[in-house]
Design a protein around this motif. Structure first.
Motif, PDB file in Angstrom:
ATOM      1  N   GLU A 134       3.081  -3.065  18.256  1.00  0.00           N
ATOM      2  CA  GLU A 134       1.650  -2.763  18.273  1.00  0.00           C
ATOM      3  C   GLU A 134       1.348  -1.496  17.496  1.00  0.00           C
ATOM      4  OE1 GLU A 134      -1.321  -3.528  20.232  1.00  0.00           O
ATOM      5  OE2 GLU A 134      -0.644  -5.553  20.679  1.00  0.00           O
ATOM      6  N   GLU A 135       2.153  -0.482  17.762  1.00  0.00           N
ATOM      7  CA  GLU A 135       1.961   0.796  17.077  1.00  0.00           C
ATOM      8  C   GLU A 135       2.081   0.619  15.573  1.00  0.00           C
ATOM      9  OE1 GLU A 135       1.313   3.713  18.467  1.00  0.00           O
ATOM     10  OE2 GLU A 135       1.761   5.165  16.888  1.00  0.00           O
ATOM     11  N   ALA A 136       3.080  -0.127  15.167  1.00  0.00           N
ATOM     12  CA  ALA A 136       3.289  -0.354  13.736  1.00  0.00           C
ATOM     13  C   ALA A 136       2.087  -1.074  13.131  1.00  0.00           C
ATOM     14  CB  ALA A 136       4.557  -1.160  13.516  1.00  0.00           C
ATOM     15  N   ALA A 137       1.573  -2.045  13.864  1.00  0.00           N
ATOM     16  CA  ALA A 137       0.415  -2.791  13.378  1.00  0.00           C
ATOM     17  C   ALA A 137      -0.790  -1.866  13.231  1.00  0.00           C
ATOM     18  CB  ALA A 137       0.091  -3.934  14.328  1.00  0.00           C
ATOM     19  N   ARG A 138      -0.932  -0.959  14.178  1.00  0.00           N
ATOM     20  CA  ARG A 138      -2.037  -0.001  14.110  1.00  0.00           C
ATOM     21  C   ARG A 138      -1.905   0.872  12.875  1.00  0.00           C
ATOM     22  NH1 ARG A 138      -1.446   4.275  17.224  1.00  0.00           N
ATOM     23  NH2 ARG A 138      -2.521   5.650  15.771  1.00  0.00           N
ATOM     24  N   ILE A 139      -0.697   1.363  12.663  1.00  0.00           N
ATOM     25  CA  ILE A 139      -0.454   2.222  11.506  1.00  0.00           C
ATOM     26  C   ILE A 139      -0.729   1.462  10.213  1.00  0.00           C
ATOM     27  CG2 ILE A 139       1.321   3.459  10.217  1.00  0.00           C
ATOM     28  CD1 ILE A 139       2.638   4.058  12.947  1.00  0.00           C
ATOM     29  N   TYR A 140      -0.250   0.233  10.177  1.00  0.00           N
ATOM     30  CA  TYR A 140      -0.450  -0.546   8.955  1.00  0.00           C
ATOM     31  C   TYR A 140      -1.942  -0.774   8.688  1.00  0.00           C
ATOM     32  CZ  TYR A 140      -0.151  -4.044   5.357  1.00  0.00           C
ATOM     33  OH  TYR A 140      -0.291  -4.702   4.175  1.00  0.00           O
ATOM     34  N   THR A 141      -2.657  -1.115   9.757  1.00  0.00           N
ATOM     35  CA  THR A 141      -4.091  -1.346   9.591  1.00  0.00           C
ATOM     36  C   THR A 141      -4.790  -0.113   9.038  1.00  0.00           C
ATOM     37  OG1 THR A 141      -3.979  -2.803  11.509  1.00  0.00           O
ATOM     38  CG2 THR A 141      -6.159  -2.157  10.758  1.00  0.00           C
ATOM     39  N   GLN A 142      -4.432   1.030   9.572  1.00  0.00           N
ATOM     40  CA  GLN A 142      -5.011   2.272   9.059  1.00  0.00           C
ATOM     41  C   GLN A 142      -4.671   2.474   7.594  1.00  0.00           C
ATOM     42  OE1 GLN A 142      -4.094   5.798  11.280  1.00  0.00           O
ATOM     43  NE2 GLN A 142      -4.854   4.908  13.191  1.00  0.00           N
ATOM     44  N   ALA A 143      -3.432   2.172   7.256  1.00  0.00           N
ATOM     45  CA  ALA A 143      -2.987   2.350   5.875  1.00  0.00           C
ATOM     46  C   ALA A 143      -3.810   1.469   4.934  1.00  0.00           C
ATOM     47  CB  ALA A 143      -1.512   2.029   5.753  1.00  0.00           C
ATOM     48  N   VAL A 144      -4.066   0.244   5.369  1.00  0.00           N
ATOM     49  CA  VAL A 144      -4.864  -0.658   4.545  1.00  0.00           C
ATOM     50  C   VAL A 144      -6.280  -0.119   4.381  1.00  0.00           C
ATOM     51  CG1 VAL A 144      -5.927  -2.930   4.425  1.00  0.00           C
ATOM     52  CG2 VAL A 144      -3.562  -2.722   5.127  1.00  0.00           C
ATOM     53  N   GLN A 145      -6.839   0.334   5.487  1.00  0.00           N
ATOM     54  CA  GLN A 145      -8.212   0.832   5.436  1.00  0.00           C
ATOM     55  C   GLN A 145      -8.346   2.040   4.529  1.00  0.00           C
ATOM     56  OE1 GLN A 145      -8.905   1.304   9.579  1.00  0.00           O
ATOM     57  NE2 GLN A 145      -9.549  -0.822   9.877  1.00  0.00           N
ATOM     58  N   ARG A 146      -7.303   2.825   4.420  1.00  0.00           N
ATOM     59  CA  ARG A 146      -7.351   3.996   3.555  1.00  0.00           C
ATOM     60  C   ARG A 146      -6.900   3.676   2.123  1.00  0.00           C
ATOM     61  NH1 ARG A 146      -6.336   9.351   5.711  1.00  0.00           N
ATOM     62  NH2 ARG A 146      -6.899   9.340   7.894  1.00  0.00           N
ATOM     63  N   GLY A 147      -6.616   2.401   1.887  1.00  0.00           N
ATOM     64  CA  GLY A 147      -6.220   2.010   0.543  1.00  0.00           C
ATOM     65  C   GLY A 147      -4.865   2.552   0.126  1.00  0.00           C
ATOM     66  N   LEU A 148      -3.977   2.711   1.089  1.00  0.00           N
ATOM     67  CA  LEU A 148      -2.668   3.291   0.772  1.00  0.00           C
ATOM     68  C   LEU A 148      -1.674   2.242   0.293  1.00  0.00           C
ATOM     69  CD1 LEU A 148      -2.229   5.710   3.806  1.00  0.00           C
ATOM     70  CD2 LEU A 148      -3.234   6.158   1.583  1.00  0.00           C
ATOM     71  N   VAL A 149      -2.080   0.985   0.373  1.00  0.00           N
ATOM     72  CA  VAL A 149      -1.152  -0.074  -0.006  1.00  0.00           C
ATOM     73  C   VAL A 149      -1.159  -0.277  -1.514  1.00  0.00           C
ATOM     74  CG1 VAL A 149      -0.367  -2.396   0.580  1.00  0.00           C
ATOM     75  CG2 VAL A 149      -1.810  -1.143   2.161  1.00  0.00           C
ATOM     76  N   ARG A 150      -2.259   0.139  -2.119  1.00  0.00           N
ATOM     77  CA  ARG A 150      -2.397  -0.025  -3.573  1.00  0.00           C
ATOM     78  C   ARG A 150      -1.208   0.607  -4.300  1.00  0.00           C
ATOM     79  NH1 ARG A 150      -7.602  -0.600  -6.509  1.00  0.00           N
ATOM     80  NH2 ARG A 150      -8.376  -0.768  -4.404  1.00  0.00           N
ATOM     81  N   GLY A 151      -0.617  -0.167  -5.175  1.00  0.00           N
ATOM     82  CA  GLY A 151       0.503   0.354  -5.942  1.00  0.00           C
ATOM     83  C   GLY A 151       1.832   0.273  -5.220  1.00  0.00           C
ATOM     84  N   ARG A 152       1.800  -0.206  -4.005  1.00  0.00           N
ATOM     85  CA  ARG A 152       3.025  -0.387  -3.246  1.00  0.00           C
ATOM     86  C   ARG A 152       3.088  -1.828  -2.781  1.00  0.00           C
ATOM     87  NH1 ARG A 152       3.507   5.079  -2.440  1.00  0.00           N
ATOM     88  NH2 ARG A 152       1.261   5.164  -2.522  1.00  0.00           N
ATOM     89  N   SER A 153       4.270  -2.312  -2.547  1.00  0.00           N
ATOM     90  CA  SER A 153       4.337  -3.678  -2.059  1.00  0.00           C
ATOM     91  C   SER A 153       3.972  -3.696  -0.579  1.00  0.00           C
ATOM     92  CB  SER A 153       5.741  -4.250  -2.252  1.00  0.00           C
ATOM     93  OG  SER A 153       6.610  -3.763  -1.276  1.00  0.00           O
ATOM     94  N   MET A 154       3.340  -4.797  -0.190  1.00  0.00           N
ATOM     95  CA  MET A 154       2.945  -4.943   1.201  1.00  0.00           C
ATOM     96  C   MET A 154       4.149  -4.802   2.139  1.00  0.00           C
ATOM     97  SD  MET A 154       1.773  -8.389   2.984  1.00  0.00           S
ATOM     98  CE  MET A 154       3.453  -8.660   3.467  1.00  0.00           C
TER      99      MET A 154
END
Length: 307
Positions: free
Chosen positions: A133-153
């Motif tokens: 759950e915690e990991a999912a929360r962190i990932y969701t935040q990362a997506v919302q902040r656009g931190l995935v751009r330029g990195r693989s999912m």
DNA sequence: AAGACGAAAGTGGTTGA
DNA sequence: TCAACAACTTTCGTCTT
């Protein structure tokens, strides 16, 4: 009083961790979740009787981050709003809704995929639900902040999981994360550092003691050796032998020594393999331990006993 | 023959100018 | 931004059991 399980049913480990907030009991050795549908201590869902229902029900539907929209969806406008708009406004409304739709479906699709991957890796590593759950929360935040751009999912998923493990004191090594996710070790570490920095997540260095239980059980060491290793670890920390060093190396060396003392000798290679470090590192830590703490007597003692 | 030991050179990350 | 630096790894030769 209810009798709780004392030993892990999977590996027999005794290091059970009771997470009250999540209602879980977790085996720290193998990560098995022994109980996960216990009473929720945090919120009150029940209605005591029909009259008081509205007052006692304090929260909305349970929200979970492992579902791609957290169980809550948002749309621009409902049908009812349409009747109040005409002409230009109506066009504008449709345009907006179209955009909203495109953006949200793009994000949602990404999240769906990512969370599937997250679950896969998490179950491969046998991580407890709370960490997932915690990991999912962190990932969701990362997506919302656009931190995935330029990195693989996948690498962001791996990084999120690693961070979640650390926060819950159920650490897995970078190697294990790497093996489970198929992402290179460097990359996992890199994205881990990146997202924790960007999201301002605590970066507490992990405690070597957290690794002891798991390493000891994969080496099949006795409980005495295990607790001795923790003692060694504590005195090492007092002598400031631990700061700046990799926690896994220290944990491995402590285990190696305590195994020696208890006559349960393991080769440096065996210990090195489960800890994910090299023999050289174990040797270095081992030497430091012998230098500063006088353990040599005890090792000799058990040697003599054998003869 | 296998394990333990240590030296030397290389890698990736942190830090401080 | 770059160089110095510490921790760790890889590799390899030697000694011990």
């Amino acid at each position: 009083m209810m009798q709780f399980v004392k030993k892990c049913t999977e590996c027999g480990g005794i290091n059970l961790f009771h997470n009250r907030a999540k209602g879980e009991i977790i085996c720290k050795d193998c990560g098995l979740v022994l109980e996960d549908k216990m009473v929720d201590f945090d919120q009150e869902w029940r209605e005591f009787d029909s009259d008081e229902g509205d007052k006692k029900r304090r929260t909305g539907a349970p929200m979970t981050y492992t579902q791609y929209d957290q169980g809550l969806g948002t749309e621009v406008g409902q049908k009812a709003d349409l009747y109040r708009l005409e002409g230009k406004d109506k066009n504008k409304f449709f345009r907006l809704r179209k955009w909203q739709y495109r953006i949200s479906t793009a994000i949602e699709r990404n999240l769906k995929l990512a969370l599937a991957e997250l679950k896969r890796v998490s179950s491969y590593l046998k991580l407890p639900k709370s960490v997932e759950e915690e990991a999912a929360r962190i990932y969701t935040q990362a997506v919302q902040r656009g931190l995935v751009r330029g990195r693989s999912m996948e690498s962001v998923v791996a990084g999120s999981l690693y961070a979640a493990c650390r926060r819950h004191d159920v650490p897995r090594t970078l190697d294990e994360l790497s093996e489970a996710s198929g992402i290179e070790k460097k990359e996992v570490g890199r994205t881990y550092r990146f997202i924790t920095r960007e999201l301002g997540i605590n970066i507490m260095p992990s405690n070597p003691a957290d690794y002891i239980a798991r390493f000891a059980s994969s080496l099949k060491l006795s409980a005495e050796s295990q607790s001795r290793a923790i003692e060694i670890l504590e005195s090492a920390q007092r002598s400031e032998l631990t700061s700046g060093r990799g926690p896994t190396g220290i944990a491995a060396a402590a285990l190696y020594v305590s195994a020696l003392i208890h006559g349960e000798k393991r080769t440096q290679r065996e210990v090195a393999d489960v800890a994910g470090v090299t023999e050289v590192t174990i040797r270095n830590r081992y030497k430091e331990l012998l230098d500063r703490l006088d353990l040599e007597k005890e090792i000799k003692k058990t040697k003599k006993k054998k003869e």
